[in-house]
Write a protein that holds these residues in place. Structure first.
Motif, PDB file in Angstrom:
ATOM      1  N   ARG A  99     -28.322   3.277  41.389  1.00 34.97           N
ATOM      2  CA  ARG A  99     -28.085   2.468  42.570  1.00 34.97           C
ATOM      3  C   ARG A  99     -28.742   3.200  43.741  1.00 34.97           C
ATOM      4  NH1 ARG A  99     -23.145   2.055  45.411  1.00 34.97           N
ATOM      5  NH2 ARG A  99     -22.389   3.639  44.002  1.00 34.97           N
ATOM      6  N   PHE A 100     -29.615   2.520  44.450  1.00 37.54           N
ATOM      7  CA  PHE A 100     -30.371   3.078  45.574  1.00 37.54           C
ATOM      8  C   PHE A 100     -29.852   2.405  46.836  1.00 37.54           C
ATOM      9  CE2 PHE A 100     -33.803   3.806  48.455  1.00 37.54           C
ATOM     10  CZ  PHE A 100     -34.655   4.771  47.932  1.00 37.54           C
ATOM     11  N   ILE A 101     -29.420   3.200  47.801  1.00 37.82           N
ATOM     12  CA  ILE A 101     -28.898   2.650  49.051  1.00 37.82           C
ATOM     13  C   ILE A 101     -29.760   3.160  50.200  1.00 37.82           C
ATOM     14  CG2 ILE A 101     -26.934   2.569  50.632  1.00 37.82           C
ATOM     15  CD1 ILE A 101     -25.128   2.858  48.161  1.00 37.82           C
ATOM     16  N   TRP A 102     -30.201   2.227  51.035  1.00 34.50           N
ATOM     17  CA  TRP A 102     -31.041   2.540  52.200  1.00 34.50           C
ATOM     18  C   TRP A 102     -30.356   1.934  53.414  1.00 34.50           C
ATOM     19  CZ3 TRP A 102     -36.943   1.099  52.142  1.00 34.50           C
ATOM     20  CH2 TRP A 102     -37.581   1.642  53.253  1.00 34.50           C
ATOM     21  N   ILE A 103     -29.980   2.774  54.368  1.00 35.14           N
ATOM     22  CA  ILE A 103     -29.301   2.322  55.582  1.00 35.14           C
ATOM     23  C   ILE A 103     -30.125   2.758  56.782  1.00 35.14           C
ATOM     24  CG2 ILE A 103     -27.220   2.489  57.003  1.00 35.14           C
ATOM     25  CD1 ILE A 103     -25.699   3.156  54.380  1.00 35.14           C
ATOM     26  N   THR A 104     -30.368   1.832  57.687  1.00 33.07           N
ATOM     27  CA  THR A 104     -31.100   2.129  58.914  1.00 33.07           C
ATOM     28  C   THR A 104     -30.335   1.558  60.100  1.00 33.07           C
ATOM     29  OG1 THR A 104     -33.211   1.984  57.733  1.00 33.07           O
ATOM     30  CG2 THR A 104     -33.295   1.850  60.130  1.00 33.07           C
ATOM     31  N   ASP A 105     -30.114   2.395  61.108  1.00 36.96           N
ATOM     32  CA  ASP A 105     -29.519   1.973  62.368  1.00 36.96           C
ATOM     33  C   ASP A 105     -30.574   2.148  63.444  1.00 36.96           C
ATOM     34  OD1 ASP A 105     -26.943   1.521  61.251  1.00 36.96           O
ATOM     35  OD2 ASP A 105     -26.551   3.670  61.332  1.00 36.96           O
ATOM     36  N   VAL A 106     -30.751   1.119  64.277  1.00 35.76           N
ATOM     37  CA  VAL A 106     -31.827   1.168  65.275  1.00 35.76           C
ATOM     38  C   VAL A 106     -31.431   0.398  66.537  1.00 35.76           C
ATOM     39  CG1 VAL A 106     -33.013  -0.862  64.310  1.00 35.76           C
ATOM     40  CG2 VAL A 106     -34.319   0.846  65.590  1.00 35.76           C
ATOM     41  N   THR A 107     -31.875   0.921  67.676  1.00 39.82           N
ATOM     42  CA  THR A 107     -31.828   0.193  68.934  1.00 39.82           C
ATOM     43  C   THR A 107     -33.223   0.273  69.540  1.00 39.82           C
ATOM     44  OG1 THR A 107     -31.136   2.145  70.196  1.00 39.82           O
ATOM     45  CG2 THR A 107     -29.391   0.683  69.445  1.00 39.82           C
ATOM     46  N   PRO A 108     -33.623  -0.739  70.275  1.00 41.69           N
ATOM     47  CA  PRO A 108     -32.874  -1.927  70.660  1.00 41.69           C
ATOM     48  C   PRO A 108     -32.738  -2.915  69.498  1.00 41.69           C
ATOM     49  CG  PRO A 108     -35.112  -2.084  71.492  1.00 41.69           C
ATOM     50  CD  PRO A 108     -34.978  -0.735  70.850  1.00 41.69           C
ATOM     51  N   ASN A 109     -31.826  -3.838  69.668  1.00 39.99           N
ATOM     52  CA  ASN A 109     -31.585  -4.853  68.638  1.00 39.99           C
ATOM     53  C   ASN A 109     -32.844  -5.633  68.270  1.00 39.99           C
ATOM     54  OD1 ASN A 109     -28.888  -4.278  68.263  1.00 39.99           O
ATOM     55  ND2 ASN A 109     -28.188  -5.823  69.721  1.00 39.99           N
ATOM     56  N   SER A 110     -33.757  -5.778  69.196  1.00 40.98           N
ATOM     57  CA  SER A 110     -34.976  -6.545  68.936  1.00 40.98           C
ATOM     58  C   SER A 110     -35.823  -5.921  67.825  1.00 40.98           C
ATOM     59  CB  SER A 110     -35.811  -6.678  70.208  1.00 40.98           C
ATOM     60  OG  SER A 110     -36.191  -5.391  70.686  1.00 40.98           O
ATOM     61  N   LEU A 111     -35.621  -4.644  67.525  1.00 42.82           N
ATOM     62  CA  LEU A 111     -36.345  -4.008  66.415  1.00 42.82           C
ATOM     63  C   LEU A 111     -35.668  -4.234  65.067  1.00 42.82           C
ATOM     64  CD1 LEU A 111     -37.417  -0.599  67.994  1.00 42.82           C
ATOM     65  CD2 LEU A 111     -38.862  -2.564  67.451  1.00 42.82           C
ATOM     66  N   GLY A 112     -34.465  -4.779  65.086  1.00 39.55           N
ATOM     67  CA  GLY A 112     -33.730  -4.983  63.842  1.00 39.55           C
ATOM     68  C   GLY A 112     -34.469  -5.835  62.829  1.00 39.55           C
ATOM     69  N   GLU A 113     -34.939  -6.999  63.244  1.00 40.07           N
ATOM     70  CA  GLU A 113     -35.616  -7.904  62.302  1.00 40.07           C
ATOM     71  C   GLU A 113     -36.941  -7.341  61.803  1.00 40.07           C
ATOM     72  OE1 GLU A 113     -36.180 -10.731  59.600  1.00 40.07           O
ATOM     73  OE2 GLU A 113     -34.327 -10.351  60.698  1.00 40.07           O
ATOM     74  N   PRO A 114     -37.819  -6.831  62.676  1.00 40.65           N
ATOM     75  CA  PRO A 114     -39.070  -6.264  62.156  1.00 40.65           C
ATOM     76  C   PRO A 114     -38.835  -5.087  61.204  1.00 40.65           C
ATOM     77  CG  PRO A 114     -39.206  -6.525  64.543  1.00 40.65           C
ATOM     78  CD  PRO A 114     -37.810  -6.855  64.142  1.00 40.65           C
ATOM     79  N   ILE A 115     -37.857  -4.239  61.521  1.00 43.91           N
ATOM     80  CA  ILE A 115     -37.581  -3.111  60.625  1.00 43.91           C
ATOM     81  C   ILE A 115     -36.960  -3.599  59.332  1.00 43.91           C
ATOM     82  CG2 ILE A 115     -36.168  -1.026  60.333  1.00 43.91           C
ATOM     83  CD1 ILE A 115     -36.882  -0.322  63.224  1.00 43.91           C
ATOM     84  N   ALA A 116     -36.091  -4.586  59.388  1.00 41.05           N
ATOM     85  CA  ALA A 116     -35.510  -5.153  58.163  1.00 41.05           C
ATOM     86  C   ALA A 116     -36.611  -5.707  57.263  1.00 41.05           C
ATOM     87  CB  ALA A 116     -34.492  -6.239  58.503  1.00 41.05           C
ATOM     88  N   GLN A 117     -37.606  -6.352  57.849  1.00 38.77           N
ATOM     89  CA  GLN A 117     -38.726  -6.866  57.050  1.00 38.77           C
ATOM     90  C   GLN A 117     -39.505  -5.724  56.393  1.00 38.77           C
ATOM     91  OE1 GLN A 117     -41.042  -9.438  59.605  1.00 38.77           O
ATOM     92  NE2 GLN A 117     -39.376 -10.933  59.780  1.00 38.77           N
ATOM     93  N   MET A 118     -39.717  -4.639  57.139  1.00 38.70           N
ATOM     94  CA  MET A 118     -40.410  -3.478  56.562  1.00 38.70           C
ATOM     95  C   MET A 118     -39.588  -2.866  55.433  1.00 38.70           C
ATOM     96  SD  MET A 118     -42.094  -1.535  59.835  1.00 38.70           S
ATOM     97  CE  MET A 118     -42.959  -0.315  58.834  1.00 38.70           C
ATOM     98  N   VAL A 119     -38.288  -2.745  55.647  1.00 33.31           N
ATOM     99  CA  VAL A 119     -37.405  -2.196  54.607  1.00 33.31           C
ATOM    100  C   VAL A 119     -37.489  -3.058  53.353  1.00 33.31           C
ATOM    101  CG1 VAL A 119     -34.975  -1.836  53.989  1.00 33.31           C
ATOM    102  CG2 VAL A 119     -35.841  -0.968  56.173  1.00 33.31           C
ATOM    103  N   ASP A 120     -37.431  -4.363  53.508  1.00 32.05           N
ATOM    104  CA  ASP A 120     -37.486  -5.259  52.351  1.00 32.05           C
ATOM    105  C   ASP A 120     -38.818  -5.146  51.609  1.00 32.05           C
ATOM    106  OD1 ASP A 120     -34.881  -6.116  52.810  1.00 32.05           O
ATOM    107  OD2 ASP A 120     -35.499  -7.906  53.915  1.00 32.05           O
ATOM    108  N   GLN A 121     -39.911  -5.026  52.360  1.00 27.92           N
ATOM    109  CA  GLN A 121     -41.213  -4.817  51.710  1.00 27.92           C
ATOM    110  C   GLN A 121     -41.227  -3.476  50.970  1.00 27.92           C
ATOM    111  OE1 GLN A 121     -43.936  -5.006  54.988  1.00 27.92           O
ATOM    112  NE2 GLN A 121     -43.917  -7.240  55.090  1.00 27.92           N
ATOM    113  N   GLY A 122     -40.691  -2.453  51.619  1.00 32.11           N
ATOM    114  CA  GLY A 122     -40.627  -1.136  50.991  1.00 32.11           C
ATOM    115  C   GLY A 122     -39.800  -1.138  49.721  1.00 32.11           C
ATOM    116  N   ILE A 123     -38.673  -1.832  49.751  1.00 31.59           N
ATOM    117  CA  ILE A 123     -37.816  -1.911  48.560  1.00 31.59           C
ATOM    118  C   ILE A 123     -38.567  -2.525  47.395  1.00 31.59           C
ATOM    119  CG2 ILE A 123     -35.828  -3.168  47.596  1.00 31.59           C
ATOM    120  CD1 ILE A 123     -34.422  -2.622  50.300  1.00 31.59           C
ATOM    121  N   HIS A 124     -39.310  -3.571  47.656  1.00 35.71           N
ATOM    122  CA  HIS A 124     -40.075  -4.225  46.586  1.00 35.71           C
ATOM    123  C   HIS A 124     -41.007  -3.214  45.905  1.00 35.71           C
ATOM    124  CE1 HIS A 124     -42.249  -7.358  44.466  1.00 35.71           C
ATOM    125  NE2 HIS A 124     -43.364  -6.820  44.918  1.00 35.71           N
ATOM    126  N   VAL A 125     -41.709  -2.424  46.704  1.00 34.32           N
ATOM    127  CA  VAL A 125     -42.650  -1.436  46.161  1.00 34.32           C
ATOM    128  C   VAL A 125     -41.905  -0.289  45.489  1.00 34.32           C
ATOM    129  CG1 VAL A 125     -44.475   0.212  46.742  1.00 34.32           C
ATOM    130  CG2 VAL A 125     -44.431  -2.048  47.824  1.00 34.32           C
TER     131      VAL A 125
END
Length: 138
Positions: A99-125
């Protein structure tokens, strides 16, 4: 603050996954090839270049072999968060699955969606790479 939590299964033993994850200077070769195109280490900072051209400087906060966890914070580069902290951790699920767990906390909130997209792409790879290419720990 945006919090991104992802958890996924990898068909490989946790000690094998940890051997790859712990090799923090080889992300572009062992963990996420293609998604990450280059990784350099300068002291406690890892400089990561992504396929889209983004470059980030990540301060390595902790590497814990006992709990198989790495933590880091973005401290510079083309991504400009006010605050960023992330961790990746590997747990045994079954004998040959992790089980692999990746947690990221970031501000400002506006970076949440772009970083979530990067995380999801990274997970796929990462999943594709470690399911098929992780090697036993030495």
């Amino acid at each position: 603050m945006a919090s991104i939590h992802r958890e996924f299964l990898i068909n490989n033993a946790p000690e094998n996954i940890w051997a790859v994850l712990r090799d923090f200077g080889q992300v572009h070769k062992r963990l996420a090839p293609g998604f990450v195109t280059d990784t350099r280490v300068e002291g406690e900072v890892r400089i990561v270049t992504f396929a889209d051209g983004a470059v980030v400087r990540e301060l390595i906060v902790d590497i814990d072999d006992e709990v198989r966890r790495i933590a880091y914070a973005v401290v510079g580069g083309s991504l400009k968060p006010t605050h960023h902290h992330a961790s990746m951790q590997v747990f045994g699920d079954t004998e040959n699955r992790s089980r692999f767990i990746w947690i990221t906390d970031v501000t400002p909130n506006s970076l949440g969606e772009p970083i979530a997209q990067m995380v999801d792409q990274g997970i796929h790879v990462i999943k594709r790479t470690l399911d098929r290419e992780a090697t036993p720990a030495r």
